[in-house]
Design an enzyme around this catalytic site. Structure first.
Site, PDB file in Angstrom:
ATOM      1  N   HIS A  34       0.752  -1.277  -0.013  1.00 22.52           N
ATOM      2  CA  HIS A  34      -0.013   0.111  -0.132  1.00 22.52           C
ATOM      3  C   HIS A  34       0.892   1.349   0.163  1.00 22.52           C
ATOM      4  CE1 HIS A  34      -3.646   2.494   1.429  1.00 22.52           C
ATOM      5  NE2 HIS A  34      -2.680   3.124   1.684  1.00 22.52           N
ATOM      6  N   GLU A  35       1.913   1.367   0.828  1.00 27.87           N
ATOM      7  CA  GLU A  35       2.634   2.412   0.970  1.00 27.87           C
ATOM      8  C   GLU A  35       3.400   2.638  -0.295  1.00 27.87           C
ATOM      9  OE1 GLU A  35       2.135   4.784   3.055  1.00 27.87           O
ATOM     10  OE2 GLU A  35       0.619   3.851   4.192  1.00 27.87           O
ATOM     11  N   HIS A  38       1.771   4.121  -3.106  1.00 25.03           N
ATOM     12  CA  HIS A  38       1.957   5.598  -3.045  1.00 25.03           C
ATOM     13  C   HIS A  38       3.281   6.190  -3.510  1.00 25.03           C
ATOM     14  CE1 HIS A  38      -1.781   6.021  -0.803  1.00 25.03           C
ATOM     15  NE2 HIS A  38      -1.330   5.489   0.161  1.00 25.03           N
TER      16      HIS A  38
END
Length: 230
Positions: A34-35, A38
């Protein structure tokens, strides 16, 4: 969610273990994804901040937030360390932040789709006698059920348009500068209020309904490649 399982009185030891394993996989693999998503999108749009700080990696040690991980286990919602993003490096700061924010919850939905394909593949093998129905298969099935549910929950939760969640950054792409300034001045207060509401279960009803709908959609979609087996 662990608290809910224990309170229900319906969860046996293996059910709790399967849930904990699904959370551990999420904390050590999916939250880093998820990170990293980004950071990857931000890098592609011109911001190398995450890469320079060593955050463009799937190494869980670079991303784990221990309080966020603990809440993931207890209530099903949590977080990792936010990837740093410098919107000034985007050609279009609003659009760049929105796309960067969108990448996180999308990665959770993709993780849920992968888990859904495995779950439906398992069902197809059982249906066709390739794999017998036994206790091990039942608990593996349960593991992937939890994994899908947790990742859908993370995606939906992050789409809430309230700071500091990803949904707020997506919403900001459509707000005038005056509104952005107003939000920026009160972001800490808004974030604290969100945390209190979450801990009190204020979003539980709405989020549960959206989670359930998305779960049904993902299970239906990921079953399509296996229709031939039935």
């Amino acid at each position: 969610m662990l608290i809910s399982l224990l309170r229900s009185g319906q969860a046996n030891l293996m059910t709790v273990i399967m849930y904990i394993l699904s959370i551990l996989l999420t904390v050590f693999l999916v939250l880093p994804l998820h990170e990293c998503a980004h950071g990857f999108v931000a890098h592609k749009l011109g911001d190398d901040t995450a890469k320079r700080q060593g955050r463009l990696t799937l190494n869980p040690l670079a991303h784990i937030d221990y309080m966020g991980a603990a809440l993931m286990l207890l209530i099903g919602f949590g977080w990792a360390k936010p990837v740093p993003v410098d919107a000034r490096k985007f050609k279009d700061p609003k659009k760049g932040m929105a796309l960067t924010a969108l990448a996180g919850p999308v990665s959770n939905l993709l993780a849920a789709v992968v888990a859904g394909l495995i779950l439906n593949g398992l069902e197809a093998m059982v249906y066709n006698g390739v794999m017998p129905i036994n206790t091990v298969v039942t608990y593996v099935y349960l593991f992937f059920y939890f994994l899908i549910s947790v990742n859908i929950g993370l995606a939906v939760f992050n789409f809430i348009p309230v700071p500091p969640l990803d949904g707020s950054k997506i919403l900001m792409a459509f707000l005038p500068d005056k509104a952005l300034y107003w939000i920026a001045q009160r972001e800490q207060m808004i974030s604290m209020g969100l945390f209190v509401v979450i801990m009190m279960g204020g979003f539980n009803g709405v989020l549960s309904r959206v989670d359930g709908l998305l779960y049904d959609v993902i299970i239906w979609l990921t079953n399509l490649p296996f229709l031939w087996a039935y």
